[in-house]
Design a protein around this motif. Structure first.
Motif, mmCIF file in Angstrom:
data_model
loop_
_atom_site.group_PDB
_atom_site.id
_atom_site.type_symbol
_atom_site.label_atom_id
_atom_site.label_comp_id
_atom_site.label_asym_id
_atom_site.label_seq_id
_atom_site.Cartn_x
_atom_site.Cartn_y
_atom_site.Cartn_z
ATOM 1 N N ALA A 198 -3.168 -5.487 -17.409
ATOM 2 C CA ALA A 198 -4.556 -5.436 -17.863
ATOM 3 C C ALA A 198 -4.691 -5.563 -19.377
ATOM 4 C CB ALA A 198 -5.215 -4.138 -17.393
ATOM 5 N N HIS A 199 -3.932 -4.747 -20.119
ATOM 6 C CA HIS A 199 -4.118 -4.710 -21.578
ATOM 7 C C HIS A 199 -2.982 -3.928 -22.216
ATOM 8 C CE1 HIS A 199 -6.108 -1.050 -19.964
ATOM 9 N NE2 HIS A 199 -5.534 -0.465 -21.001
ATOM 10 N N LEU A 200 -2.887 -4.036 -23.531
ATOM 11 C CA LEU A 200 -1.963 -3.253 -24.341
ATOM 12 C C LEU A 200 -2.775 -2.336 -25.243
ATOM 13 C CD1 LEU A 200 0.501 -6.062 -25.484
ATOM 14 C CD2 LEU A 200 0.548 -4.728 -23.379
ATOM 15 N N VAL A 201 -2.157 -1.216 -25.652
ATOM 16 C CA VAL A 201 -2.838 -0.255 -26.519
ATOM 17 C C VAL A 201 -1.931 0.071 -27.709
ATOM 18 C CG1 VAL A 201 -4.005 1.973 -26.681
ATOM 19 C CG2 VAL A 201 -3.921 0.772 -24.471
ATOM 20 N N PHE A 202 -2.469 -0.108 -28.915
ATOM 21 C CA PHE A 202 -1.748 0.188 -30.149
ATOM 22 C C PHE A 202 -2.576 1.118 -31.023
ATOM 23 C CE2 PHE A 202 0.103 -3.789 -28.799
ATOM 24 C CZ PHE A 202 1.428 -3.734 -29.224
ATOM 25 N N GLU A 203 -1.914 1.754 -31.971
ATOM 26 C CA GLU A 203 -2.573 2.459 -33.070
ATOM 27 C C GLU A 203 -2.141 1.802 -34.371
ATOM 28 O OE1 GLU A 203 -2.903 6.947 -31.109
ATOM 29 O OE2 GLU A 203 -1.376 6.522 -32.624
ATOM 30 N N ARG A 204 -3.097 1.608 -35.290
ATOM 31 C CA ARG A 204 -2.821 0.938 -36.555
ATOM 32 C C ARG A 204 -3.633 1.601 -37.672
ATOM 33 N NH1 ARG A 204 1.495 -0.899 -34.585
ATOM 34 N NH2 ARG A 204 1.594 -3.000 -33.690
ATOM 35 N N PRO A 205 -3.084 1.642 -38.879
ATOM 36 C CA PRO A 205 -3.843 2.213 -39.995
ATOM 37 C C PRO A 205 -4.860 1.257 -40.600
ATOM 38 C CG PRO A 205 -1.640 1.601 -40.713
ATOM 39 C CD PRO A 205 -1.687 1.378 -39.231
ATOM 40 N N CYS A 253 -7.734 -7.750 -23.537
ATOM 41 C CA CYS A 253 -6.317 -7.596 -23.216
ATOM 42 C C CYS A 253 -5.553 -6.853 -24.306
ATOM 43 C CB CYS A 253 -5.660 -8.945 -22.949
ATOM 44 S SG CYS A 253 -5.533 -10.025 -24.394
ATOM 45 N N TYR A 254 -6.236 -6.460 -25.382
ATOM 46 C CA TYR A 254 -5.545 -5.868 -26.531
ATOM 47 C C TYR A 254 -6.502 -4.877 -27.176
ATOM 48 C CZ TYR A 254 -1.891 -6.239 -30.212
ATOM 49 O OH TYR A 254 -0.846 -6.009 -31.083
ATOM 50 N N ARG A 255 -6.080 -3.621 -27.284
ATOM 51 C CA ARG A 255 -6.933 -2.581 -27.860
ATOM 52 C C ARG A 255 -6.184 -1.858 -28.964
ATOM 53 N NH1 ARG A 255 -7.662 0.961 -23.520
ATOM 54 N NH2 ARG A 255 -6.954 2.928 -24.411
ATOM 55 N N ILE A 256 -6.864 -1.666 -30.095
ATOM 56 C CA ILE A 256 -6.248 -1.003 -31.243
ATOM 57 C C ILE A 256 -7.134 0.147 -31.683
ATOM 58 C CG2 ILE A 256 -5.261 -1.291 -33.540
ATOM 59 C CD1 ILE A 256 -5.308 -4.310 -33.069
ATOM 60 N N HIS A 257 -6.541 1.331 -31.805
ATOM 61 C CA HIS A 257 -7.239 2.494 -32.332
ATOM 62 C C HIS A 257 -6.778 2.753 -33.763
ATOM 63 C CE1 HIS A 257 -8.816 3.935 -28.385
ATOM 64 N NE2 HIS A 257 -7.794 3.230 -27.935
ATOM 65 N N ARG A 258 -7.708 3.116 -34.615
ATOM 66 C CA ARG A 258 -7.349 3.462 -35.984
ATOM 67 C C ARG A 258 -6.560 4.776 -35.988
ATOM 68 N NH1 ARG A 258 -9.417 1.687 -40.550
ATOM 69 N NH2 ARG A 258 -11.317 0.905 -39.535
#
Length: 359
Positions: A24-31, A66-71
């Motif tokens: 479904a998607h990937l989940v990352f955290e990024r500054p 398909c790609y989710r990024i949280h601060r």
């Protein structure tokens, strides 16, 4: 010498709890969400939604994102999502230890989901009922003059000089210490089928390529790959483009815009994909690929010896930096802990892998 697998896993389960339908998607955290967006849009993804705290991107296919990024203060790979065919599948999974209750998804496409944690600590968001989005413009594959029957006469090839349209996220590759337990968890809980396994000379598996069980419908050679590591970590994710010219144009655009190349272009042995790998601003690898193998559920598992030569049929030899783990303090502590407590991590295996891949 014919390679032989000498461990219980990887192996398909005869009665898995559920059968995942797709990645479904990937989940990352990024500054820095703006920097992440710049790389990913140069790579070929499209922004769906942007808030001060979360960034969503999609491909040209029907997936809502398909790609989710949280601060976050530090960069981190969190996990990924799998789509399952029914709400009953979600209900089964919520009975597992540590599973969350079923909730309505606040993300693009909606649906309902539950969250699990695999044996290596990765978050797995299991989704049902996410609505598809309208597909985006996606150029057709180029017509190729091959052999003695040309199909293109009095015309030229001029693929557009822009980031290639990504159709979908194709697969995720994870490094794990708990290799046997993690393989078993995915083959049982989601019905993943080992397509090919790479083993050391003693028969110990070090990489398993797993596909979805879609019955008679062909599935990508692998939607997930699990590699023997010394601590859990993200290896790379892969994104399907339309043809070899899209892979090549992706390389041209990313080079011109100053991003760091990791490996390629070449053709894999297992899976057969034409590939090219790039690093995002935090060193995480992202792959453009096309022309991958497709297997139905009946295809039996293959076993091959692991080696740098087994990674590509042609193209650049896999550089030692590609498989080299990040030597952070946390990774070193985790490595020592794994040597002491994880049966799959032995000093003999560490030495064998280091020699094999010159890491």
């Amino acid at each position: 010498m014919q390679p032989v697998l000498r461990t219980p896993q990887p192996a398909r389960h005869s009665r898995p709890l559920t059968r995942a339908a797709s990645l479904a998607h990937l989940v990352f955290e990024r500054p820095d969400l703006a920097l992440a967006e710049r790389f990913l849009t140069d790579f070929g993804l499209v922004v769906v939604k942007r808030t001060p705290e979360v960034l969503y991107l999609r491909g040209a296919g029907p997936a809502a994102y398909c790609y989710r990024i949280h601060r976050a203060n530090r960069p981190r790979f969190v996990g990924f999502g799998l789509n399952v065919p029914s709400d009953a599948d979600l209900q089964k999974l919520t009975e597992l230890p540590g599973a969350s209750k079923i909730e309505a998804s606040p993300h693009p496409g909606g649906g309902r989901f539950t969250t699990l944690r695999d044996p290596s600590g990765f978050t797995v968001e299991v989704v049902h009922g996410r609505a598809n989005a309208e597909e985006l413009n996606y150029r057709a594959p180029l017509s190729l003059n091959q052999g003695v029957q040309p199909v293109r006469v009095n015309s030229t090839q001029r693929p557009p000089a822009r980031p290639p349209e990504i159709y979908k996220v194709g697969h995720i590759v994870l490094d794990v210490a708990e290799y046997q337990k993690t393989c078993e968890w995915y083959t049982y809980h989601f019905g993943l089928i080992p397509s090919d396994v790479q083993v050391l000379p003693d028969g110990s598996p070090v990489v398993t390529f797993m596909r979805l069980d879609l019955g008679d419908k062909p599935a990508d050679h692998h939607t997930m790959a699990i590699a023997q590591g010394f601590t859990p970590g993200y290896s790379h994710s892969a994104y399907e483009v339309v043809d070899a010219d899209a892979v090549g144009m992706g390389q041209k655009i990313l080079q011109e815009r100053g991003w760091k190349h990791a490996w390629g272009i070449g053709r894999h042995v297992l899976g057969s994909q034409l590939f090219d790998y790039w690093q995002d601003p935090w060193g995480d690898k992202h792959e453009h690929y096309c022309d991958g193998d497709m297997f139905t559920a009946e295809k039996p598992m293959g076993i091959e010896f692991a080696s740098p030569e087994a990674m590509a049929q042609w193209g650049q030899r896999m550089p030692p930096s590609f498989a080299r783990p990040k030597l952070t303090f946390k990774a070193i502590v985790g490595f020592i802990r794994s040597l002491r407590h994880v049966p799959d991590v032995t000093l003999r295996k560490v030495i064998a892998l280091a020699k094999l891949f010159a890491i």
